[in-house]
Design a protein around this motif. Structure first.
Motif, PDB file in Angstrom:
ATOM      1  N   GLY A 143       0.748  -1.220   0.229  1.00  0.00           N
ATOM      2  CA  GLY A 143      -0.072  -0.104  -0.158  1.00  0.00           C
ATOM      3  C   GLY A 143       0.719   1.312   0.106  1.00  0.00           C
ATOM      4  O   GLY A 143       1.753   1.546  -0.310  1.00  0.00           O
ATOM      5  N   ALA A 144       0.510   2.108   0.725  1.00  0.00           N
ATOM      6  CA  ALA A 144       0.946   3.593   0.509  1.00  0.00           C
ATOM      7  C   ALA A 144       2.292   3.639   1.450  1.00  0.00           C
ATOM      8  O   ALA A 144       2.264   3.019   2.204  1.00  0.00           O
ATOM      9  CB  ALA A 144       0.058   4.546   1.262  1.00  0.00           C
ATOM     10  N   LEU A 145       3.086   4.677   1.005  1.00  0.00           N
ATOM     11  CA  LEU A 145       4.204   4.923   1.781  1.00  0.00           C
ATOM     12  C   LEU A 145       4.035   5.240   3.252  1.00  0.00           C
ATOM     13  O   LEU A 145       3.481   6.265   3.325  1.00  0.00           O
ATOM     14  CB  LEU A 145       5.345   5.768   0.867  1.00  0.00           C
ATOM     15  CG  LEU A 145       6.482   6.247   1.568  1.00  0.00           C
ATOM     16  CD1 LEU A 145       7.492   5.074   1.711  1.00  0.00           C
ATOM     17  CD2 LEU A 145       7.104   7.522   0.813  1.00  0.00           C
ATOM     18  N   LYS A 146       4.697   4.722   4.150  1.00  0.00           N
ATOM     19  CA  LYS A 146       4.513   5.293   5.551  1.00  0.00           C
ATOM     20  C   LYS A 146       5.781   5.910   5.967  1.00  0.00           C
ATOM     21  O   LYS A 146       5.742   7.022   6.642  1.00  0.00           O
ATOM     22  CB  LYS A 146       4.000   4.070   6.551  1.00  0.00           C
ATOM     23  CG  LYS A 146       2.783   3.727   6.250  1.00  0.00           C
ATOM     24  CD  LYS A 146       2.388   2.531   7.321  1.00  0.00           C
ATOM     25  CE  LYS A 146       1.981   3.319   8.592  1.00  0.00           C
ATOM     26  NZ  LYS A 146       1.289   2.359   9.681  1.00  0.00           N
ATOM     27  N   THR A 147       6.778   5.331   5.758  1.00  0.00           N
ATOM     28  CA  THR A 147       8.244   5.838   6.058  1.00  0.00           C
ATOM     29  C   THR A 147       9.278   5.734   5.146  1.00  0.00           C
ATOM     30  O   THR A 147       9.237   4.504   4.496  1.00  0.00           O
ATOM     31  CB  THR A 147       8.572   5.267   7.518  1.00  0.00           C
ATOM     32  OG1 THR A 147       7.618   5.392   8.508  1.00  0.00           O
ATOM     33  CG2 THR A 147      10.092   5.933   7.868  1.00  0.00           C
ATOM     34  N   GLU A 148       9.892   6.853   4.714  1.00  0.00           N
ATOM     35  CA  GLU A 148      11.125   6.362   3.942  1.00  0.00           C
ATOM     36  C   GLU A 148      12.150   6.419   4.643  1.00  0.00           C
ATOM     37  O   GLU A 148      12.629   7.652   5.494  1.00  0.00           O
ATOM     38  CB  GLU A 148      11.297   7.611   2.837  1.00  0.00           C
ATOM     39  CG  GLU A 148      12.333   7.505   1.973  1.00  0.00           C
ATOM     40  CD  GLU A 148      12.192   8.352   0.513  1.00  0.00           C
ATOM     41  OE1 GLU A 148      13.160   8.435   0.007  1.00  0.00           O
ATOM     42  OE2 GLU A 148      11.392   9.246   0.814  1.00  0.00           O
ATOM     43  N   ILE A 149      13.374   5.420   4.631  1.00  0.00           N
ATOM     44  CA  ILE A 149      14.445   5.333   5.506  1.00  0.00           C
ATOM     45  C   ILE A 149      15.579   6.291   4.919  1.00  0.00           C
ATOM     46  O   ILE A 149      15.841   5.909   3.739  1.00  0.00           O
ATOM     47  CB  ILE A 149      15.003   4.031   5.504  1.00  0.00           C
ATOM     48  CG1 ILE A 149      13.849   3.059   5.967  1.00  0.00           C
ATOM     49  CG2 ILE A 149      16.113   3.887   6.484  1.00  0.00           C
ATOM     50  CD1 ILE A 149      13.244   3.359   7.267  1.00  0.00           C
ATOM     51  N   GLU A 150      15.826   7.589   5.274  1.00  0.00           N
ATOM     52  CA  GLU A 150      16.648   8.213   4.927  1.00  0.00           C
ATOM     53  C   GLU A 150      18.242   7.794   4.831  1.00  0.00           C
ATOM     54  O   GLU A 150      18.347   6.824   5.761  1.00  0.00           O
ATOM     55  CB  GLU A 150      16.638   9.723   5.619  1.00  0.00           C
ATOM     56  CG  GLU A 150      15.439  10.298   5.285  1.00  0.00           C
ATOM     57  CD  GLU A 150      15.095  10.885   3.997  1.00  0.00           C
ATOM     58  OE1 GLU A 150      16.251  10.837   3.109  1.00  0.00           O
ATOM     59  OE2 GLU A 150      13.814  10.941   3.535  1.00  0.00           O
ATOM     60  N   PRO A 151      19.022   7.976   3.823  1.00  0.00           N
ATOM     61  CA  PRO A 151      20.471   7.674   3.975  1.00  0.00           C
ATOM     62  C   PRO A 151      20.978   8.305   5.361  1.00  0.00           C
ATOM     63  O   PRO A 151      20.693   9.215   5.516  1.00  0.00           O
ATOM     64  CB  PRO A 151      21.308   8.378   2.894  1.00  0.00           C
ATOM     65  CG  PRO A 151      19.958   8.335   1.799  1.00  0.00           C
ATOM     66  CD  PRO A 151      18.714   8.842   2.616  1.00  0.00           C
ATOM     67  N   LYS A 152      21.884   7.579   5.821  1.00  0.00           N
ATOM     68  CA  LYS A 152      22.486   7.943   7.146  1.00  0.00           C
ATOM     69  C   LYS A 152      23.908   8.134   6.904  1.00  0.00           C
ATOM     70  O   LYS A 152      24.828   7.163   6.536  1.00  0.00           O
ATOM     71  CB  LYS A 152      22.341   6.763   8.161  1.00  0.00           C
ATOM     72  CG  LYS A 152      22.911   7.234   9.571  1.00  0.00           C
ATOM     73  CD  LYS A 152      22.518   5.937  10.485  1.00  0.00           C
ATOM     74  CE  LYS A 152      22.825   6.401  11.995  1.00  0.00           C
ATOM     75  NZ  LYS A 152      22.649   5.224  12.889  1.00  0.00           N
ATOM     76  N   ILE A 153      24.429   9.315   7.189  1.00  0.00           N
ATOM     77  CA  ILE A 153      25.717   9.942   6.964  1.00  0.00           C
ATOM     78  C   ILE A 153      26.667   9.590   8.375  1.00  0.00           C
ATOM     79  O   ILE A 153      25.982   9.871   9.489  1.00  0.00           O
ATOM     80  CB  ILE A 153      25.818  11.248   6.640  1.00  0.00           C
ATOM     81  CG1 ILE A 153      25.281  11.522   5.226  1.00  0.00           C
ATOM     82  CG2 ILE A 153      27.372  11.662   6.667  1.00  0.00           C
ATOM     83  CD1 ILE A 153      25.433  13.037   4.713  1.00  0.00           C
ATOM     84  N   LEU A 154      27.451   8.800   8.243  1.00  0.00           N
ATOM     85  CA  LEU A 154      28.296   8.651   9.760  1.00  0.00           C
ATOM     86  C   LEU A 154      29.360   9.384   9.973  1.00  0.00           C
ATOM     87  O   LEU A 154      29.559   9.826  11.202  1.00  0.00           O
ATOM     88  CB  LEU A 154      28.898   6.948   9.965  1.00  0.00           C
ATOM     89  CG  LEU A 154      27.854   5.783   9.588  1.00  0.00           C
ATOM     90  CD1 LEU A 154      28.290   4.748   9.447  1.00  0.00           C
ATOM     91  CD2 LEU A 154      26.700   5.964  10.543  1.00  0.00           C
TER      92      LEU A 154
END
Length: 717
Positions: A565-576
């Motif tokens: 279904g619909a997008l609930k959360t987009e996992i953003e790139p994580k800069i370390l």
């Protein structure tokens, strides 16, 4: 006139009736009080006490819901749910084992249950001795207690029950009828339920006839119900199985080491939870919202009514960064490479990442066990290897950052190094006593061990030395300095991948000058393939270390069709972190990597010649020892081959790391590390044998890549 004697007789006669009268009066009062009390209890408080007898209690209990599913980047299902009919049992409050055994015996008349006892087969039985003993005790408690001594009858808890078990003989178990054996199998499932919790009695091969028979007799089967259960299914078979992880069974339930945590979060003891990898990492997303039932129990604890308050909600779905089509190609590449294995080599590990955002495009580990190729993708994050020269890019940048290398002092003569207390250090292309001057770029192109070792000397304050003498540097301090910079690329530290456990490699315990020198060209500490992929991605993108990302999105389920279904959360790139190196330093290493693949003396020039895209990279060869699991120690000397690279060179969108461990030392012609990497790039760009199946940005095409490659090569010439 009465005489004194007559008076005494009259007085005696009147005294006896008085005592009797008093006694009768007291009895009268007692009976009157009793009658009044009984009247009070029956007439005044009768309804109250009747209500107490009939009192019911309401409790909200929860039920399981389907877990969320896992899909690839193109929404192809990797992990799904298969719906099954199920027969359930909800245990009431304070329901004794004997009552459950009665229900189990009645239920055995309506369903068939796998019930092969331990005494009928050598292995693979459905019912162990303990299972049958538990059922026998539940149905014969008076008999068992009659066999116990007075002392045993006073025991409490597990001691008392263990004593009861001792009085159940195998002969009695072998006399159980077929129906009793089925009842014992059902009782085994029921007995796993805690008060006011629901378990599946049977959720495999449940027929429509069994569902119908039970539905018709639910009034006679307290606690028994029917419904739908869900089990995990894997449409792509074994693909990525070690990365996707596993889910506990209902019998196992919540792991004991995390029981308190899960109970505090509203789980039941027999809930199925993610045990490993993605299933565990994203448990809170995949679990869903449990259904809630308003449950009414009578004074005996029997469940007399249930009303659904909330039907529950299926867990959310995970969308991976991996494309199944590309993943299949990479897995086949790994299998093909293993077909060319030599010596003790029985595995290969490959990781492909997008250096722009940390997306894991594909990862695979293949190893041969018991004569078969098995999946070990998890080995990319928990198997450690000495990587050799592929890490030399980090040494060059570390030297710039430590201010021991710059544009005015970057020419160093490659000639064998001999210091007291350490093995000689030579470069493969200069085994004799030649003297070959080179700079940082040519040192990467030709893979000079000597160049790197002399940079390590500089970090210790030594720019010149006397051959054959001890090296006057503090090896421990130099190692600490090198590791500090290597860590910035992800070497020797967690990569931050979204999985619950990963190895950070092995840090050698030595502190001598020799160890510091060998570290500089990848012959000391060990790393994982994922760490190697993060390292080369950091070089490819100019110095930004991104956490590898397996999950890119969380989506709900479309209620109309059950699909994503619909997008609930987009996992953003994580800069370390950002590597705090100058633009010049990063550029010099990138040029060195370009030369290693495309230069006239590059160590990878042969395998990568003729590609329609431009690759930059670095080969690695490490001499190490084979670890024998059976012996628990290192044995013979072996060679690890590695490769790191990225493409296109001018605008990287894929970085690749390959590790081929435990090859024989005497055969230096094996190039499976490079060959596998070349095929991964070809598969990604749809070139060579993979023409027409590109996984890269579809806005480009192969002709654009060829034009770009010609422009870059023209500029270099």
């Amino acid at each position: 006139m009465k005489t004194p004697a007559q008076k005494r007789r009259d007085k005696k006669k009147s005294h006896i009736p008085f005592r009797l009268n008093l006694l009768f009066f007291i009895v009268f009062l007692l009976f009157s009080s009793l009658i009044l009390r009984l009247g009070y209890l029956q007439i005044i408080r009768g309804d109250e006490f009747q209500a107490e007898v009939d009192r019911t209690e309401r409790t909200t209990i929860t039920g399981s819901v389907p877990r969320g599913e896992i899909f690839d980047a193109n929404l192809r299902r990797l992990v799904g749910n298969e719906a099954r009919h199920t027969i359930t049992y909800t245990r009431g409050r304070n329901v004794p084992a004997s009552q459950m055994a009665e229900v189990a015996y009645d239920l055995a008349d309506y369903i068939s249950m796998p019930s092969v006892p331990f005494f009928a087969v050598d292995s693979g039985s459905d019912l162990s001795r303990r299972d049958l003993q538990d059922y026998f005790i539940a149905t014969n408690q008076d008999v068992i207690r009659g066999r116990m001594s007075d002392e045993e009858m006073t025991m409490d808890g597990s001691d008392a029950y263990q004593s009861m078990l001792d009085y159940v003989s195998d002969e009695e178990l072998e006399e159980l009828t077929e129906r009793e054996l089925e009842a014992a199998a059902i009782f085994k499932k029921m007995n796993a339920a805690y008060a006011l919790s629901t378990v599946n009695v049977k959720n495999e091969d449940v027929t429509h006839e069994e569902i119908a028979r039970i539905s018709e007799n639910l009034d006679n089967l307290p606690g028994v119900g029917t419904g739908t259960d869900w089990v995990r299914m894997y449409p792509e078979g074994d693909m990525l199985s070690s990365i996707l992880g596993t889910v506990s069974t209902e019998d196992r339930g919540v792991p004991a080491d995390r029981l308190r945590t899960y109970l505090a979060q509203g789980y039941s003891r027999n809930d199925r939870v993610g045990l490993s990898q993605i299933e565990r990492q994203y448990e809170s997303v995949l679990r869903g919202s449990k259904s809630r039932l308003d449950t009414e129990t009578n004074s005996r604890g029997d469940i007399i009514n249930q009303i659904e308050l909330y039907s529950g909600e299926k867990g959310d779905n995970l969308i991976l960064t991996i494309d199944i089509g590309f993943q299949e190609q990479v897995e086949q590449i790994a299998i093909d490479s293993l077909a060319q294995r030599q010596g003790l080599n029985n595995s290969i590990y490959i990781v492909a990442m997008d250096p722009r955002n940390g997306d894991v495009l594909a990862l695979t580990g293949k190893e041969i066990r018991d004569g078969e190729v098995r999946d070990n993708a998890l080995g990319t994050i928990n198997q450690n290897f000495t990587m050799g020269s592929s890490v030399k890019g980090a040494t060059i940048i570390a030297s710039y950052m430590e201010d021991v290398l710059n544009s005015s002092n970057n020419t160093i003569v490659d000639t064998p190094i001999r210091i007291r207390g350490s093995s000689p250090i030579r470069s493969v292309f200069n085994r004799g006593s030649g003297r070959i001057p080179m700079n940082d770029i040519t040192a990467l192109e030709r893979s000079s061990n000597v160049y790197m070792a002399k940079l390590a000397m500089r970090m210790g304050g030594v720019y010149d030395y006397t051959p054959g003498e001890a090296l006057p540097i503090n090896g421990g301090e130099v190692l600490a300095t090198q590791r500090k910079y290597f860590n910035q690329f992800g070497l020797g530290v967690p990569t931050g991948i979204d999985l619950p456990s990963e190895s950070t490699g092995y840090q050698g315990p030595g502190t001598g000058a020799g160890e510091a020198l060998f570290f500089s060209f990848g012959q000391y500490d060990t790393y994982t393939t994922m760490q190697l992929a993060q390292y080369v991605s950091t070089i490819a993108n100019g110095g930004t270390r991104l956490a590898p990302r397996l999950v890119s999105e969380i989506r709900d389920t479309d209620s109309s069709n059950g699909q994503v279904g619909a997008l609930k959360t987009e996992i953003e790139p994580k800069i370390l972190n950002h590597v705090n190196a100058s633009e010049e330093a990063m550029s010099r290493v990138q040029q060195g990597f370009y030369q290693a693949v495309n230069g006239s003396q590059g160590t990878a020039r042969t395998i990568f010649s003729g590609t329609p895209y431009v690759v930059a990279g670095k080969t690695g060869t490490a001499e190490t020892f084979y670890w024998d699991d059976d012996l628990g120690r290192n044995t013979v000397s072996v060679t690890n081959l590695t490769f790191v690279g990225y493409a296109p060179y001018d605008n990287p969108e894929i970085a690749v790391a390959v590790v081929v461990p435990n090859l024989p030392n005497e055969n230096r012609t094996n190039q499976e590390n490079q060959r596998a990497a070349r095929r991964v790039f070809d598969a990604y760009f749809g070139a060579g044998e993979f023409e027409g199946s590109a996984s890269y940005n579809e806005a480009e095409d192969i002709s654009d890549l060829e034009e770009s490659a010609e422009e870059i090569q023209g500029e270099e010439e």
